[in-house]
Design an enzyme around this catalytic site. Structure first.
Site, PDB file in Angstrom:
ATOM      1  N   GLU A  19      -6.514  -7.785  -0.284  1.00 52.54           N
ATOM      2  CA  GLU A  19      -7.068  -7.546   0.945  1.00 52.54           C
ATOM      3  C   GLU A  19      -8.570  -7.394   1.171  1.00 52.54           C
ATOM      4  O   GLU A  19      -8.849  -6.378   0.505  1.00 52.54           O
ATOM      5  CB  GLU A  19      -6.150  -6.577   1.657  1.00 52.54           C
ATOM      6  CG  GLU A  19      -4.781  -6.976   2.030  1.00 52.54           C
ATOM      7  CD  GLU A  19      -4.098  -5.799   2.805  1.00 52.54           C
ATOM      8  OE1 GLU A  19      -4.619  -5.161   3.493  1.00 52.54           O
ATOM      9  OE2 GLU A  19      -2.774  -5.634   2.811  1.00 52.54           O
ATOM     10  N   GLU A  46       0.748  -1.214  -0.024  1.00 56.35           N
ATOM     11  CA  GLU A  46       0.002   0.077   0.206  1.00 56.35           C
ATOM     12  C   GLU A  46       0.860   1.208   0.009  1.00 56.35           C
ATOM     13  O   GLU A  46       0.831   1.968   1.079  1.00 56.35           O
ATOM     14  CB  GLU A  46      -0.919  -0.089   1.114  1.00 56.35           C
ATOM     15  CG  GLU A  46      -2.078  -0.991   1.119  1.00 56.35           C
ATOM     16  CD  GLU A  46      -3.157  -0.814   2.157  1.00 56.35           C
ATOM     17  OE1 GLU A  46      -2.981  -0.192   3.107  1.00 56.35           O
ATOM     18  OE2 GLU A  46      -4.361  -1.447   1.857  1.00 56.35           O
TER      19      GLU A  46
END
Ligand code: GAL
Length: 696
Positions: free
Chosen positions: A314, A157
């Site tokens: 995710e 991320e």
């Protein structure tokens, strides 16, 4: 070694991926064995290993400990669980910040952030880059040929916590980036409009990031700094990627996980640098329209990958821990939102994380295996979803073909939401959703597209908001329309160039001919007021009121377009609000100069789509709450019906394309006329291909 098959995004995994982040470093080896035994129950076939474990792989600078990872990967191989191996560089160990404090990021107010959380690095730090590459080198050399490893996960991320750094090292890197972009200080002064407020630079050393200032910092400086920061993070990604590529077989794809409509990185550029797109999605349970964002974000991911399937890297099975109040997801939401991502092109449903932690900042974040173990509701939900995805195996590699594209550009988004604009009430994602939702509700397949891409293959191109447009972007829209594509443009688009300099001479200057109009003045609406809209004479819409604008209006002059809706009161009474223009070449364009309330927007967008001849997936309009998508392989078509509503609905699954003999996947395969989709449920149908052509 498994054979390489180009249909699959993870060539060594001929199935939909199911699994999640597995963090063995948080547990003892006995727990590893228990974990791998338990993975068999839901059919976990893919785990992301050691995303945030740098401190365990390199406990002190230059000293590696790979013993535990050797064991973990061997155990995964023996258990038949494939591994997405992470480079572990997203969370530097304390020793990095302690020994090299210059790697720690600095805020715009000059505060150096401490280690003790994660992602505490300056994206431009050469020391951070060097240490990250040393680790990546050691890891990829050691594990590239390990048969458990089927793909690579670089960083994590990027920009989630530290998208920008304002330190002196960043300032120097920013100057070097600007020198490459502009070539000379004169060109920079010109681009940044530094004649204004006496901001003219006389020496490169005077150029700094937009640190905290007494009043608005220079807008182009802010814009360039955001682009520079996205580039700086991307450089970190590509540097690690290149190290991996030197060691790894080419059929082990490399990715990093995106965050949907994330405002700090230009994902079009990032996606080009990856082998496949992956994404994290944590819907807000307090937002009743989360599923619409779920659909739009998934369409964006598919589009970023050029139509290739992507991975949901995710999501949470149940609760997260980082919003104000974090309730659990219901079992139905977990199943429906997971399958929704598959319905929009995901070829894996992965989670953060496998086993819920018992210590640290994320111990109240759910895992696939909760604190109470397998005797739980959420574990049963995981086992059931795993079985369902195994039954959907044939969906892997299937594509979606869309005739509608929505244009999205990150730099324009950044420019729109800077300070010192006509209105601070404009939100890029908010506007996108207003245009997306009507099409989503009617069940169209929708792509997102970059403004400079070739748009001519679409029947309809929507440009909800493109405040800043390059010359190439402006031309791309014009040539699509001239080729027969219907183009609809939203308010305050085409206003400036990529330097945030106004395109003067009547807005939107590059598209006056295209739209058959010019705009004299932007007229944002002061909070709380509304302007009524009504059909224009000759529009064929009758005289009924057609909703209201409450955020934005414009003074439009027609030079070829016809008004479809007009403003009903105030200074603009009788002036065009929504227009249509037929081009000599055969294309048609629309301009929407005001924000419309939801119902009016719905009617308008559906009218535009219908007028453009775009076909929705189903012949009859889906009942309220029902989402419809389609995916295709050369052999099969899959129709996904997802009921987000509170009541059961009956659906006629007749599509507008070729007739299909649908069978239900799962329970009773027969489909006879209409079928029921209970509240909150998902029904997936399959049919053999009747035709030879497949989605692009
Ligand atoms: C993501 C992150 C994971 C975990 C998760 C919790 O942003 O990549 O490591 O923190 O959020 O929701």
């Amino acid at each position: 070694m498994t054979s390489h098959d180009a249909r699959y995004v993870i060539p060594r995994l001929h199935a939909l991926g199911f699994g999640g982040d597995w963090n063995p470093e948080q547990w003892t080896p006995e727990v590893w064995d228990e974990d791998l035994a338990l993975t068999q129950q839901p059919g976990v076939n893919l785990v992301t290993v050691r995303v945030l474990s740098w401190a365990f792989l390199e406990p002190t600078p230059g000293v590696h400990d790979f013993g535990w990872l050797d064991t973990v990967l061997d155990k995964c191989l023996a258990a038949g669980v494939s591994v997405d191996l992470a480079t572990a560089t997203a969370s530097p160990p304390p020793w990095l910040g302690h020994q090299w404090p210059q790697t720690l990021p600095v805020t715009d107010e000059g505060v150096r952030l401490a280690y003790g959380a994660r992602q505490q690095y300056c994206p431009s730090s050469p020391v951070f880059l060097e240490r990250a590459l040393l680790l990546t080198e050691a890891v990829s050399a050691r594990y590239a040929d390990h048969d458990a490893v089927v793909m690579w996960h670089v960083g994590n991320e990027y920009g989630a916590h530290t998208p920008t750094c304002y330190c002196d090292v960043s300032a120097e890197a920013f100057r070097a980036w600007l020198a490459r972009r502009y070539g000379s200080l004169d060109a920079l002064n010109e681009a940044w409009s530094t004649a204004f407020w006496s901001q003219r630079f006389s020496d490169w050393d005077e150029v700094i990031p937009p640190r905290r200032t007494p009043y608005f910092p220079n807008p182009t400086q802010q814009l360039d700094f955001t682009t520079f920061s996205s580039d700086a993070m991307l450089r970190l990604f590509t540097a690690e990627r290149d190290v991996i590529r030197r060691h790894s077989p080419p059929d082990k794809p490399i990715t990093t996980n995106f965050m949907r409509f994330f405002p700090h990185a230009d994902y079009w550029q990032w996606a080009d640098a990856e082998d496949l797109v992956s994404d994290d999605w944590y819907p807000d349970l307090d937002d009743a329209r989360s599923h619409v964002e779920g659909a739009a974000g998934a369409d964006l991911m598919r589009s970023l990958g050029g139509g290739q399937p992507w991975l949901l890297m995710e999501q949470a099975v149940s609760a997260i821990n980082w919003r104000g109040v974090n309730p659990p997801k219901t079992t139905a939401e977990y199943r429906r939102w997971s399958l929704q991502q598959v319905a929009h092109g995901a070829d894996a449903v992965l989670h953060f994380q496998w086993r819920a932690a018992i210590g640290g900042a994320e111990k109240w974040h759910s895992g696939m295996l909760p604190h109470a173990g397998p005797r739980t509701r959420s574990w049963r939900a995981v086992v059931d979803l795993g079985a369902e995805l195994a039954a959907l195996r044939e969906v892997a590699g299937a594509r979606t073909s869309a005739s509608v594209a929505i244009v999205l550009d990150w730099p324009s988004w950044w420019a729109l939401e800077l300070d010192s604009r006509p209105s601070t009430g404009l939100s890029m994602v908010g506007i996108l959703k207003e245009w997306y939702e009507p099409l989503w509700r009617r069940g169209y397949s929708i792509d997102f597209a970059h403004p400079e891409s070739d748009l001519s293959g679409y029947a309809l191109v929507l440009v909800p908001q493109l405040y800043a447009v390059t010359d190439a972007g402006a031309k791309s829209l014009i040539s699509a329309a001239e080729g027969g594509t219907t183009v609809a443009v939203g308010y305050f688009s085409g206003a400036v160039d990529e330097r945030d300099r106004v395109r003067a001479g009547g807005y939107p200057a590059p598209w006056q001919d295209l739209l058959g109009l010019w705009v004299e003045e932007y007229r944002p609406i002061v909070g709380g007021s509304t302007i009524g809209l009504r059909p224009s004479e000759g529009s064929g819409l009758g005289a009924r009121p057609q909703g209201t604008a409450s955020v934005w209006s414009e003074h439009v002059h027609l030079t070829g377009a016809v008004a479809v809706l007009e403003y009903a009161h105030g200074e603009l009474a009788g002036q065009p609000a929504v227009t249509r223009h037929d081009l000599a070449s055969g294309g048609r364009t629309w301009y929407v100069s005001a924000d419309l309330d939801a119902a009016s927007m719905d009617a308008l967008i559906l009218r535009i789509a219908d007028d453009a001849g775009v076909e929705p997936i189903l012949r009859s309009a889906p009942p309220e709450g029902l989402e419809v998508t389609i995916r295709e392989t050369p052999e099969k078509r899959f129709l996904f019906l997802l009921n987000h509503g509170q009541t059961a609905v009956a659906v006629d699954p007749t599509t507008t394309g070729d007739p299909a003999e649908w069978r239900r996947i799962g329970a009773d395969p027969s489909v006879d006329g209409t079928l029921d989709v209970p509240a909150g449920d998902v029904v997936i149908l399959v049919a053999n291909q009747e035709r030879t052509s497949v989605a692009r």
